[in-house]
Design an enzyme around this catalytic site. Structure first.
Site, PDB file in Angstrom:
ATOM      1  N   ASP A   8       0.870  -1.178   0.000  1.00 15.29           N
ATOM      2  CA  ASP A   8       0.000   0.000   0.000  1.00 15.29           C
ATOM      3  C   ASP A   8       0.908   1.230   0.000  1.00 15.29           C
ATOM      4  O   ASP A   8       2.136   1.099  -0.160  1.00 15.29           O
ATOM      5  CB  ASP A   8      -0.996  -0.038   1.176  1.00 15.29           C
ATOM      6  CG  ASP A   8      -0.340   0.221   2.522  1.00 15.29           C
ATOM      7  OD1 ASP A   8       0.916   0.274   2.587  1.00 15.29           O
ATOM      8  OD2 ASP A   8      -1.066   0.369   3.518  1.00 15.29           O
ATOM      9  N   CYS A  11       3.349  -3.090   3.992  1.00 11.03           N
ATOM     10  CA  CYS A  11       2.545  -1.919   4.350  1.00 11.03           C
ATOM     11  C   CYS A  11       3.322  -1.161   5.426  1.00 11.03           C
ATOM     12  O   CYS A  11       4.529  -1.390   5.572  1.00 11.03           O
ATOM     13  CB  CYS A  11       1.124  -2.298   4.775  1.00 11.03           C
ATOM     14  SG  CYS A  11       0.964  -3.304   6.248  1.00 11.03           S
ATOM     15  N   THR A  14       3.186  -1.254   8.746  1.00  5.42           N
ATOM     16  CA  THR A  14       3.640  -2.143   9.817  1.00  5.42           C
ATOM     17  C   THR A  14       3.774  -3.600   9.388  1.00  5.42           C
ATOM     18  O   THR A  14       4.393  -4.391  10.102  1.00  5.42           O
ATOM     19  CB  THR A  14       2.609  -2.135  10.966  1.00  5.42           C
ATOM     20  OG1 THR A  14       1.348  -2.571  10.428  1.00  5.42           O
ATOM     21  CG2 THR A  14       2.466  -0.745  11.573  1.00  5.42           C
ATOM     22  N   HIS A  69       9.867 -23.997   9.369  1.00  4.04           N
ATOM     23  CA  HIS A  69       8.863 -24.669  10.213  1.00  4.04           C
ATOM     24  C   HIS A  69       7.424 -24.456   9.737  1.00  4.04           C
ATOM     25  O   HIS A  69       6.577 -25.308   9.973  1.00  4.04           O
ATOM     26  CB  HIS A  69       8.967 -24.165  11.663  1.00  4.04           C
ATOM     27  CG  HIS A  69      10.159 -24.714  12.384  1.00  4.04           C
ATOM     28  ND1 HIS A  69      10.327 -24.602  13.748  1.00  4.04           N
ATOM     29  CD2 HIS A  69      11.254 -25.379  11.929  1.00  4.04           C
ATOM     30  CE1 HIS A  69      11.468 -25.182  14.101  1.00  4.04           C
ATOM     31  NE2 HIS A  69      12.058 -25.650  13.019  1.00  4.04           N
ATOM     32  N   HIS A 114       6.818 -30.893  11.040  1.00  6.41           N
ATOM     33  CA  HIS A 114       6.268 -29.571  10.711  1.00  6.41           C
ATOM     34  C   HIS A 114       5.177 -29.676   9.653  1.00  6.41           C
ATOM     35  O   HIS A 114       4.257 -28.864   9.608  1.00  6.41           O
ATOM     36  CB  HIS A 114       7.383 -28.634  10.251  1.00  6.41           C
ATOM     37  CG  HIS A 114       8.459 -28.487  11.280  1.00  6.41           C
ATOM     38  ND1 HIS A 114       8.232 -27.882  12.496  1.00  6.41           N
ATOM     39  CD2 HIS A 114       9.747 -28.914  11.297  1.00  6.41           C
ATOM     40  CE1 HIS A 114       9.341 -27.923  13.207  1.00  6.41           C
ATOM     41  NE2 HIS A 114      10.273 -28.546  12.513  1.00  6.41           N
TER      42      HIS A 114
END
Ligand code: RB5
Length: 145
Positions: free
Chosen positions: A8, A65, A67, A98, A133
């Site tokens: 964004d 973005c 954060t 993992h 995993h």
């Protein structure tokens, strides 16, 4: 490997850095936008990148973005996506080894360009370990939405 990358307005500068890094590594990528600084809604670009991955047109995706939080929330709503919001190299590595993460989410306002490049390198170069995993990842994907 083919990558789909999107952002964004809060992630556009870091996306550019990562595109240049991908190009320097000769990794093919599709940029789904956004292409300007104009304010926009991160879920729109999360969906575009995830569509590329789920359809098989891209092997993995990268979302940026401000954060990385909104992108990861949106991406993880899409069936078949395992998006990892990472802020350090160890987490980026483990998200592949993992968790078999197929989308990497980063925050431009959180992570500097040098660290982001290191995280991208390790994320691209680390294979899923499988074994125990794999069972756990299957359980994630079986969770009803
Ligand atoms: C945009 O201001 C910002 O909210 C967005 O880039 C992101 O950080 C959301 O999680």
């Amino acid at each position: 490997m083919k990558i789909a990358i999107g952002c964004d307005h809060g992630g556009i500068h870091l996306k550019k850095v990562l595109q240049e890094h991908l190009a320097a590594r000769n990794v093919e990528y599709t940029d789904v936008g956004t292409y300007t600084d104009d304010s926009c809604d991160y879920p729109d670009f999360a969906v575009k990148v995830c569509d590329e991955v789920v359809s098989g047109r891209a092997d993995r995706g990268i979302l940026v973005c401000g954060t990385g939080i909104g992108m990861s929330m949106a991406a993880n709503k899409v069936d078949g996506i395992r998006a990892a919001l990472c802020g350090d190299v160890f987490s980026a590595k483990m998200s592949r080894e993992h968790n078999d993460a197929n989308v990497l989410c980063l925050g431009e306002r959180v992570t500097g360009p040098g660290l982001a490049e290191m995280m991208l390198d390790v994320w691209l170069d680390t294979e899923f370990a499988g074994g125990r995993h794999e069972r756990r990842v299957h359980k994630i994907m079986a969770i009803e939405k």
